[in-house]
Write a protein that holds these residues in place. Structure first.
Motif, PDB file in Angstrom:
ATOM      1  N   GLY A   1     -33.371   3.963  18.432  1.00 48.53           N
ATOM      2  CA  GLY A   1     -32.699   2.898  17.712  1.00 48.53           C
ATOM      3  C   GLY A   1     -33.031   1.510  18.204  1.00 48.53           C
ATOM      4  N   TYR A   2     -33.602   1.405  19.397  1.00 50.16           N
ATOM      5  CA  TYR A   2     -33.970   0.105  19.955  1.00 50.16           C
ATOM      6  C   TYR A   2     -35.411  -0.296  19.633  1.00 50.16           C
ATOM      7  N   SER A   3     -36.223   0.650  19.161  1.00 51.39           N
ATOM      8  CA  SER A   3     -37.655   0.374  18.987  1.00 51.39           C
ATOM      9  C   SER A   3     -37.902  -0.844  18.113  1.00 51.39           C
ATOM     10  N   GLY A   4     -37.196  -0.929  16.987  1.00 52.02           N
ATOM     11  CA  GLY A   4     -37.398  -2.035  16.070  1.00 52.02           C
ATOM     12  C   GLY A   4     -36.729  -3.327  16.496  1.00 52.02           C
ATOM     13  N   ILE A   5     -36.001  -3.276  17.628  1.00 52.16           N
ATOM     14  CA  ILE A   5     -35.288  -4.449  18.126  1.00 52.16           C
ATOM     15  C   ILE A   5     -35.996  -5.063  19.322  1.00 52.16           C
TER      16      ILE A   5
ATOM     17  N   MET B   1     -12.399   1.220  20.314  1.00 52.01           N
ATOM     18  CA  MET B   1     -12.984   0.028  20.931  1.00 52.01           C
ATOM     19  C   MET B   1     -13.314  -1.000  19.862  1.00 52.01           C
ATOM     20  N   PRO B   2     -12.851  -2.251  20.015  1.00 46.92           N
ATOM     21  CA  PRO B   2     -13.277  -3.316  19.104  1.00 46.92           C
ATOM     22  C   PRO B   2     -14.724  -3.698  19.394  1.00 46.92           C
ATOM     23  N   ILE B   3     -15.460  -4.058  18.354  1.00 48.85           N
ATOM     24  CA  ILE B   3     -16.876  -4.389  18.493  1.00 48.85           C
ATOM     25  C   ILE B   3     -17.037  -5.904  18.483  1.00 48.85           C
ATOM     26  N   GLU B   4     -17.698  -6.395  19.490  1.00 42.27           N
ATOM     27  CA  GLU B   4     -17.887  -7.830  19.673  1.00 42.27           C
ATOM     28  C   GLU B   4     -18.596  -8.446  18.471  1.00 42.27           C
ATOM     29  N   GLY B   5     -18.010  -9.544  17.949  1.00 42.32           N
ATOM     30  CA  GLY B   5     -18.633 -10.261  16.854  1.00 42.32           C
ATOM     31  C   GLY B   5     -18.408  -9.662  15.489  1.00 42.32           C
ATOM     32  N   GLU B   6     -17.735  -8.525  15.417  1.00 42.75           N
ATOM     33  CA  GLU B   6     -17.479  -7.857  14.147  1.00 42.75           C
ATOM     34  C   GLU B   6     -15.988  -7.548  14.042  1.00 42.75           C
ATOM     35  N   ASN B   7     -15.436  -7.638  12.868  1.00 39.44           N
ATOM     36  CA  ASN B   7     -14.025  -7.309  12.642  1.00 39.44           C
ATOM     37  C   ASN B   7     -13.889  -5.813  12.407  1.00 39.44           C
ATOM     38  N   VAL B   8     -14.304  -5.040  13.411  1.00 41.77           N
ATOM     39  CA  VAL B   8     -14.411  -3.595  13.266  1.00 41.77           C
ATOM     40  C   VAL B   8     -13.959  -2.911  14.542  1.00 41.77           C
ATOM     41  N   ILE B   9     -13.293  -1.770  14.379  1.00 45.18           N
ATOM     42  CA  ILE B   9     -12.904  -0.916  15.496  1.00 45.18           C
ATOM     43  C   ILE B   9     -13.719   0.371  15.415  1.00 45.18           C
ATOM     44  N   ALA B  10     -14.373   0.747  16.512  1.00 43.94           N
ATOM     45  CA  ALA B  10     -15.169   1.970  16.516  1.00 43.94           C
ATOM     46  C   ALA B  10     -14.292   3.188  16.270  1.00 43.94           C
ATOM     47  N   SER B  11     -14.811   4.116  15.490  1.00 47.04           N
ATOM     48  CA  SER B  11     -14.089   5.354  15.188  1.00 47.04           C
ATOM     49  C   SER B  11     -14.852   6.521  15.799  1.00 47.04           C
ATOM     50  N   GLY B  12     -14.339   7.093  16.875  1.00 53.37           N
ATOM     51  CA  GLY B  12     -15.000   8.215  17.518  1.00 53.37           C
ATOM     52  C   GLY B  12     -16.099   7.781  18.467  1.00 53.37           C
ATOM     53  N   LEU B  13     -16.782   8.767  19.031  1.00 51.54           N
ATOM     54  CA  LEU B  13     -17.861   8.517  19.974  1.00 51.54           C
ATOM     55  C   LEU B  13     -19.141   8.158  19.220  1.00 51.54           C
ATOM     56  N   ILE B  14     -19.759   7.063  19.618  1.00 48.58           N
ATOM     57  CA  ILE B  14     -21.013   6.624  18.998  1.00 48.58           C
ATOM     58  C   ILE B  14     -21.973   6.263  20.122  1.00 48.58           C
ATOM     59  N   PRO B  15     -23.101   6.975  20.230  1.00 49.63           N
ATOM     60  CA  PRO B  15     -24.032   6.742  21.347  1.00 49.63           C
ATOM     61  C   PRO B  15     -24.726   5.393  21.245  1.00 49.63           C
ATOM     62  N   PRO B  16     -25.213   4.874  22.368  1.00 49.11           N
ATOM     63  CA  PRO B  16     -26.011   3.640  22.327  1.00 49.11           C
ATOM     64  C   PRO B  16     -27.276   3.842  21.504  1.00 49.11           C
ATOM     65  N   GLY B  17     -27.655   2.796  20.780  1.00 55.62           N
ATOM     66  CA  GLY B  17     -28.828   2.877  19.916  1.00 55.62           C
ATOM     67  C   GLY B  17     -28.520   3.391  18.529  1.00 55.62           C
ATOM     68  N   HIS B  18     -27.293   3.856  18.315  1.00 57.86           N
ATOM     69  CA  HIS B  18     -26.904   4.392  17.006  1.00 57.86           C
ATOM     70  C   HIS B  18     -26.174   3.330  16.191  1.00 57.86           C
ATOM     71  N   LYS B  19     -25.987   3.610  14.914  1.00 58.03           N
ATOM     72  CA  LYS B  19     -25.456   2.646  13.957  1.00 58.03           C
ATOM     73  C   LYS B  19     -23.956   2.825  13.732  1.00 58.03           C
ATOM     74  N   VAL B  20     -23.284   1.687  13.510  1.00 59.20           N
ATOM     75  CA  VAL B  20     -21.854   1.657  13.199  1.00 59.20           C
ATOM     76  C   VAL B  20     -21.675   0.900  11.893  1.00 59.20           C
ATOM     77  N   ALA B  21     -20.944   1.478  10.951  1.00 59.95           N
ATOM     78  CA  ALA B  21     -20.680   0.794   9.687  1.00 59.95           C
ATOM     79  C   ALA B  21     -19.772  -0.409   9.931  1.00 59.95           C
ATOM     80  N   THR B  22     -20.087  -1.539   9.313  1.00 56.62           N
ATOM     81  CA  THR B  22     -19.256  -2.737   9.468  1.00 56.62           C
ATOM     82  C   THR B  22     -18.412  -3.004   8.228  1.00 56.62           C
ATOM     83  N   ARG B  23     -18.624  -2.204   7.186  1.00 54.83           N
ATOM     84  CA  ARG B  23     -17.802  -2.319   5.981  1.00 54.83           C
ATOM     85  C   ARG B  23     -17.722  -0.944   5.336  1.00 54.83           C
ATOM     86  N   ALA B  24     -16.748  -0.752   4.484  1.00 53.96           N
ATOM     87  CA  ALA B  24     -16.599   0.517   3.772  1.00 53.96           C
ATOM     88  C   ALA B  24     -17.726   0.682   2.760  1.00 53.96           C
ATOM     89  N   LEU B  25     -18.271   1.897   2.678  1.00 54.71           N
ATOM     90  CA  LEU B  25     -19.384   2.194   1.784  1.00 54.71           C
ATOM     91  C   LEU B  25     -19.025   3.394   0.921  1.00 54.71           C
TER      92      LEU B  25
END
Length: 530
Positions: free
Chosen positions: A300-304, A45-69
């Motif tokens: 993951g939403y508490s601080g947002i 799935m492409p991520i809105e606003g980011e030049n990134v494609i999700a890799s695998g299942l990622i639950p809501p509230g969890h983090k996705v890397a937007t660049r290689a680390l």
């Protein structure tokens, strides 16, 4: 069969006219290495606003890397370090406990650098609530009779006395006293086999002393066994208290056993009811509010959402002359430098850092780690390290100056945003805040904490709409609209501030309707039991 790499998926997405729906995520700071998923992500799935494609299942509230680390690289959220990559992390990968570690890094405390003049609302224009003004001028938000115990050994009789006045069991007991909110027994598990001159007993006595003179109690009865370490005369002496018509004490051994103790306790409470009932509410300034800030079952939403909403309400409260008590020291760890910058004086900032160092030493002595917090539920909700949790947690404190730092259960006298040193465990933390004088609690939760806090009412804020729909029976306000798109933080902050005033005026919270409050009295137990 072969797997397709994230890089290949990204290349393919760029080469084709990708009409797939974009997954929603939120970026909290331009410098962040991650975004937070706002829905369930599926690989590809492409991520809105980011030049990134999700890799695998990622639950809501969890983090996705937007660049290689690279391994060992710092990972940023809120523009701050939340940990370090344990292994190489590709763009689009789930960032969580499997690939993110704690690590040491320097913090610039910059004492007072961000402190600024507070734009107070003129006294004549300040918000008001319907409070109960005590004879000494303090203002209550509730009107209970309390039964405290010096030791665990007197807990059973205290509960039996309070049960006699329960409206759900004996409605006739308080039928003639509509202005009395109830009779509550606040019991605990300690009070003996501790050093008579040690920190543990002093902490318990300070906590009990704070409750014995809490403004939300019209009167208090303290019951002991008789032979315990925490002797009632010594308890009163250390707290500067003296027995009077509104503060009575006795012991089981002096009274002659369980049955006689219960009967005597019931008679004493009956003798207190007429005076307790002789109160009325009247308009008072919001400056009389002292609000304990809590977050439990965070996600993951508490601080947002809920924490910034509470922060917006805190800014309003402080401008109207009130007090907000931030606590849970392990849950500001790694973010304390953001508070020291707001310290009114260098001395206040250094007090906060001293408490951080105390906790580092405390954990070392007990072979523990500060990163033991977050809990399993926090991690399931998307939080990975205590650094990440702390950065979201301090959002409860809004943007106002930090004016004072207190130790656990010390009386809070300053106006404005203060800090009280407490553990992160919510019942212990809130118990310290109430002992310090909090007459209202605001509690944010993402996983669904069920909590109340007699004699102080507690408002519960849901961080996400899924929790609100699932557990609205326990929640007072839904902050999920911040990410759903229907609400903004400032508007909800105003809504919450008005809810604070309504609750302080007597409107009952969900936890009060459910009868929470007696079991949640949990003094901090520290030191050796012998």
């Amino acid at each position: 069969m072969h797997s397709t790499s994230t890089a290949e998926l990204t290349r393919q997405a760029r080469q084709t006219d990708d009409t797939r729906p974009r997954a929603r995520a939120i970026r909290l700071h331009p410098a962040d290495d991650v975004v937070v998923a706002l829905e369930q992500l599926i690989g590809g799935m492409p991520i809105e606003g980011e030049n990134v494609i999700a890799s695998g299942l990622i639950p809501p509230g969890h983090k996705v890397a937007t660049r290689a680390l690279a391994t060992g690289a710092p990972v940023h959220r809120y523009g701050q370090i939340i940990g370090f990559a344990r292994q190489p992390i590709a763009a689009g990968e789930h960032v969580h406990t499997h690939n993110l570690d704690m690590g040491e890094f320097s913090r610039d405390y910059a004492y007072g650098l961000a402190a600024r003049a507070t734009d107070y609302v003129p006294e004549s224009q300040r918000a008001t609530f319907e409070g109960i003004v005590r004879a000494d001028g303090r203002v209550a938000t509730r009107n209970y009779i309390g039964i405290l115990t010096s030791v665990n050994c007197s807990a059973t009789v205290a509960r039996a006395i309070a049960d006699h006045f329960r409206r759900d069991i004996h409605p006739e007991a308080l039928a003639d006293y509509p202005n009395v909110d109830g009779v509550v027994a606040l019991t605990h598990g300690v009070g003996c086999a501790v050093d008579t001159e040690g920190e543990a007993l002093a902490l318990l006595q300070r906590t009990l002393g704070g409750y014995a003179c809490h403004t939300n109690f019209a009167s208090v009865l303290v019951i002991g066994l008789g032979c315990e370490t925490n002797q009632i005369p010594r308890l009163l002496e250390t707290q500067g208290l003296k027995e009077h018509a509104g503060l009575r004490t006795f012991t089981i051994q002096d009274t002659g056993g369980t049955a006689k103790t219960i009967a005597k306790g019931i008679d004493i409470v009956k003798s207190m009811l007429a005076d307790a009932n002789a109160v009325h509410r009247q308009p008072v300034s919001a400056s009389h509010l002292s609000v304990g800030l809590q977050c439990g079952g965070s996600d993951g939403y508490s601080g947002i959402t809920a924490n910034p909403v509470l922060g917006a309400a805190v800014d309003r409260l402080v401008r109207h002359g009130g007090t907000a008590i931030l606590s849970e020291t392990p849950e500001i760890y790694g973010a304390e430098h953001l508070l020291t910058r707001r310290a009114l004086t260098r001395e206040v900032g250094e007090k906060l850092v001293a408490r951080i160092h105390w906790w580092e030493d405390y954990c070392a002595r007990h072979n523990a780690a500060m990163n033991n917090n977050p809990s399993a539920g926090n991690k399931a909700g998307g939080l990975t390290t205590v650094l990440e949790k702390s950065l979201g947690g301090i959002a409860k404190a809004g943007s106002t100056n930090l004016v004072e730092v207190y130790e656990y259960a010390q009386p809070v006298s300053a106006k404005g945003l203060v800090f009280m040193d407490t553990p992160g465990y919510d019942p212990i933390s809130a118990t310290g805040q109430v002992a310090g004088g909090a007459n209202l609690i605001c509690f944010t939760t993402g996983r669904g904490s069920a909590y109340g806090c007699a004699p102080t009412p507690s408002l519960k804020l849901a961080t996400n709409s899924a929790l609100w729909k699932r557990q609205s029976d326990d929640m007072d306000l839904n902050c999920g609209g911040v990410v759903d798109g229907g609400d903004d933080i400032d508007t909800l902050g105003e809504v919450l501030f008005r809810m604070m005033l309504d609750t302080a005026s007597g409107k009952r919270t969900r936890s009060e309707l459910h009868g929470y409050g007696q079991n949640e009295f949990v003094p901090w137990q520290i030191g050796a039991i012998t």
